[in-house]
Design a protein around this motif. Structure first.
Motif, PDB file in Angstrom:
ATOM      1  N   THR A   1       0.821  -1.205   0.000  1.00  0.00           N
ATOM      2  CA  THR A   1       0.000   0.000   0.000  1.00  0.00           C
ATOM      3  C   THR A   1       0.853   1.253   0.000  1.00  0.00           C
ATOM      4  O   THR A   1       0.411   2.291  -0.444  1.00  0.00           O
ATOM      5  CB  THR A   1      -0.970   0.028   1.198  1.00  0.00           C
ATOM      6  OG1 THR A   1      -0.233  -0.086   2.394  1.00  0.00           O
ATOM      7  CG2 THR A   1      -1.995  -1.060   1.085  1.00  0.00           C
TER       8      THR A   1
ATOM      9  N   VAL B   1      -6.300  -5.269   0.951  1.00  0.00           N
ATOM     10  CA  VAL B   1      -4.930  -5.335   1.458  1.00  0.00           C
ATOM     11  C   VAL B   1      -4.915  -4.908   2.926  1.00  0.00           C
ATOM     12  O   VAL B   1      -5.389  -3.828   3.275  1.00  0.00           O
ATOM     13  CB  VAL B   1      -3.983  -4.432   0.627  1.00  0.00           C
ATOM     14  CG1 VAL B   1      -2.558  -4.523   1.157  1.00  0.00           C
ATOM     15  CG2 VAL B   1      -4.033  -4.814  -0.850  1.00  0.00           C
ATOM     16  N   TRP B   2      -4.364  -5.796   3.765  1.00  0.00           N
ATOM     17  CA  TRP B   2      -4.232  -5.506   5.195  1.00  0.00           C
ATOM     18  C   TRP B   2      -2.953  -4.705   5.459  1.00  0.00           C
ATOM     19  O   TRP B   2      -2.021  -4.727   4.645  1.00  0.00           O
ATOM     20  CB  TRP B   2      -4.198  -6.823   5.974  1.00  0.00           C
ATOM     21  CG  TRP B   2      -5.565  -7.247   6.380  1.00  0.00           C
ATOM     22  CD1 TRP B   2      -6.145  -7.074   7.597  1.00  0.00           C
ATOM     23  CD2 TRP B   2      -6.550  -7.885   5.559  1.00  0.00           C
ATOM     24  NE1 TRP B   2      -7.423  -7.566   7.575  1.00  0.00           N
ATOM     25  CE2 TRP B   2      -7.697  -8.064   6.342  1.00  0.00           C
ATOM     26  CE3 TRP B   2      -6.572  -8.309   4.231  1.00  0.00           C
ATOM     27  CZ2 TRP B   2      -8.853  -8.652   5.860  1.00  0.00           C
ATOM     28  CZ3 TRP B   2      -7.727  -8.896   3.740  1.00  0.00           C
ATOM     29  CH2 TRP B   2      -8.838  -9.056   4.552  1.00  0.00           C
TER      30      TRP B   2
ATOM     31  N   HIS C   1      -3.066  -9.943   1.479  1.00  0.00           N
ATOM     32  CA  HIS C   1      -4.242  -9.494   0.732  1.00  0.00           C
ATOM     33  C   HIS C   1      -5.141 -10.660   0.339  1.00  0.00           C
ATOM     34  O   HIS C   1      -4.702 -11.804   0.300  1.00  0.00           O
ATOM     35  CB  HIS C   1      -3.824  -8.706  -0.511  1.00  0.00           C
ATOM     36  CG  HIS C   1      -3.077  -9.517  -1.525  1.00  0.00           C
ATOM     37  ND1 HIS C   1      -1.745  -9.810  -1.404  1.00  0.00           N
ATOM     38  CD2 HIS C   1      -3.487 -10.098  -2.673  1.00  0.00           C
ATOM     39  CE1 HIS C   1      -1.360 -10.536  -2.444  1.00  0.00           C
ATOM     40  NE2 HIS C   1      -2.399 -10.729  -3.235  1.00  0.00           N
TER      41      HIS C   1
ATOM     42  N   THR D   1      -9.919  -6.307  -4.297  1.00  0.00           N
ATOM     43  CA  THR D   1      -8.632  -6.697  -3.741  1.00  0.00           C
ATOM     44  C   THR D   1      -8.533  -5.965  -2.408  1.00  0.00           C
ATOM     45  O   THR D   1      -8.653  -4.740  -2.366  1.00  0.00           O
ATOM     46  CB  THR D   1      -7.476  -6.298  -4.670  1.00  0.00           C
ATOM     47  OG1 THR D   1      -7.620  -6.998  -5.914  1.00  0.00           O
ATOM     48  CG2 THR D   1      -6.129  -6.652  -4.046  1.00  0.00           C
TER      49      THR D   1
END
Length: 90
Positions: A4, A68-69, A74, A66
């Motif tokens: 990210t 994303v953590w 993800h 999608t």
């Protein structure tokens, strides 16, 4: 490196990449909303940089949502059960 950060968005938050027209994106967002989970939503149609990130994560594909953590892990097109299981992890 947390993916990210490559989009310029904060890396300490859950990020959902999708489009407004996709029913799977709306469904996953509803799961997160009903669980009270804070997240940032990125519309891929409005953000070419985010689209490139999603394609990198998926080896050229652009499946949505999608998710994303903050740790960089993800999920791609998760079912409600898969998303809930990930949310239930400590």
């Amino acid at each position: 490196m947390n993916p990210t950060t490559q989009t310029g968005h904060a890396s300490d938050e859950l990020v959902v990449y999708g489009t407004g027209w996709c029913p799977d994106v709306r469904r996953s967002r509803a799961v997160l909303d009903s669980a009270g989970i804070a997240y940032r939503y990125i519309d891929l149609e409005a953000d070419p940089t985010a689209t490139r990130l999603v394609r990198r994560l998926q080896k050229g594909r652009r499946r949505i949502p999608t998710i994303v953590w903050p740790d960089g892990s993800h999920l791609v097109e998760p079912t409600d059960g898969e998303l809930q299981a990930r949310l239930d992890q400590p």
